[in-house]
Each structure stands twice: as structure tokens, then as C-alpha cells.
Design a protein around this motif. Structure first.
Motif, PDB file in Angstrom:
ATOM      1  N   THR A 265     -19.560  -8.693  39.514  1.00 13.96           N
ATOM      2  CA  THR A 265     -19.891 -10.055  39.098  1.00 13.96           C
ATOM      3  C   THR A 265     -19.690 -10.133  37.598  1.00 13.96           C
ATOM      4  OG1 THR A 265     -21.539 -10.274  40.852  1.00 13.96           O
ATOM      5  CG2 THR A 265     -21.682 -11.840  39.027  1.00 13.96           C
TER       6      THR A 265
ATOM      7  N   LEU B 261     -17.002  -4.588  44.574  1.00 17.22           N
ATOM      8  CA  LEU B 261     -17.264  -5.936  44.089  1.00 17.22           C
ATOM      9  C   LEU B 261     -18.003  -5.914  42.761  1.00 17.22           C
ATOM     10  CD1 LEU B 261     -18.390  -7.642  47.409  1.00 17.22           C
ATOM     11  CD2 LEU B 261     -16.136  -7.723  46.341  1.00 17.22           C
TER      12      LEU B 261
ATOM     13  N   ASN C  94     -13.211  -8.765  43.616  1.00 21.73           N
ATOM     14  CA  ASN C  94     -12.902  -7.478  44.227  1.00 21.73           C
ATOM     15  C   ASN C  94     -11.679  -6.908  43.499  1.00 21.73           C
ATOM     16  OD1 ASN C  94     -12.716  -5.270  45.892  1.00 21.73           O
ATOM     17  ND2 ASN C  94     -11.677  -6.376  47.530  1.00 21.73           N
TER      18      ASN C  94
ATOM     19  N   GLN D 217     -16.130  -2.687  49.583  1.00 23.83           N
ATOM     20  CA  GLN D 217     -15.827  -3.749  50.523  1.00 23.83           C
ATOM     21  C   GLN D 217     -15.549  -3.161  51.901  1.00 23.83           C
ATOM     22  OE1 GLN D 217     -12.595  -6.291  49.484  1.00 23.83           O
ATOM     23  NE2 GLN D 217     -12.902  -7.598  51.244  1.00 23.83           N
TER      24      GLN D 217
ATOM     25  N   ILE E 240     -17.465 -13.559  41.481  1.00 24.97           N
ATOM     26  CA  ILE E 240     -17.572 -12.283  42.181  1.00 24.97           C
ATOM     27  C   ILE E 240     -16.142 -11.881  42.516  1.00 24.97           C
ATOM     28  CG2 ILE E 240     -18.422 -11.079  44.215  1.00 24.97           C
ATOM     29  CD1 ILE E 240     -20.739 -13.136  44.227  1.00 24.97           C
TER      30      ILE E 240
END
Length: 96
Positions: A65, A63, A25, A85, A23
Motif C-alpha cells: 500500500t 501486495l 501487486n 498473492q 494497493i
């Protein structure tokens, strides 16, 4: 940069392994095909739906994945996501 993401994990990865899930950012929005290089193991393509990214699939500070399939990383979340975020979210449980 916008299309070449560099990650430093601690503890460091020593190899890419199929099934690794991260994950992330991102600090840039991609403008085209993108790669990720983790702990200087070498750049790997990031794909979505079996194809190279074309632009705006990865948004700055949203974010994402990614999962390594043994060849490349596949973007599995983050596309058109509205979560940023620091933003609060509400979770609702539903049982059927």
C-alpha cells in the motif's frame, strides 16, 4: 523494472492528489531507490519512514500500500510481509 514501477489505472488518473491510496501487486523486487509513474503523470519517489528506499522493501508479488502525500508516495505496508498473492490467510476477530 525493479526500481521504476509503471501503473495503468482504468479509469485513468488525471492528476496526483494528496491522500491517494493504492494497493499494488509489484512485479519486481526493488534493489534501491524506487519510483512509481501512474498513467504517465510523471515518476514520483517511493519513500519509507521518511527516506528513499534502499532495497528489498518492495517484494515481487507481495501486495503493498502506497499513499501520495503531495510530493511523493509513502510505502505504508508490505515491509517484511509474508503474504503472497494467491496464498490463503485467516482472519481472527478479537474484541477487548
Amino acid at each position: 523494472s525493479a526500481n521504476a514501477y509503471f501503473l495503468t489505472l482504468d479509469p485513468a488518473l488525471t492528476a496526483y492528489t494528496a491522500g491517494q491510496r493504492l494497493i499494488v501487486n509489484p512485479n519486481f523486487t526493488n534493489t534501491g531507490a524506487a519510483t512509481v509513474n501512474i498513467n504517465a503523470l510523471g515518476a514520483k519517489n517511493i519513500y519509507y519512514n521518511g527516506a528513499a528506499l534502499t532495497g528489498n522493501e518492495i517484494k515481487s508479488n507481495v501486495l503493498i500500500t502506497i499513499i501520495y502525500d503531495g510530493t511523493q508516495f509513502n510505502l505504508i505496508s508490505g515491509i517484511n510481509s509474508e503474504y503472497v498473492q494467491g496464498q490463503s490467510i485467516s482472519l481472527i476477530d478479537s474484541f477487548f
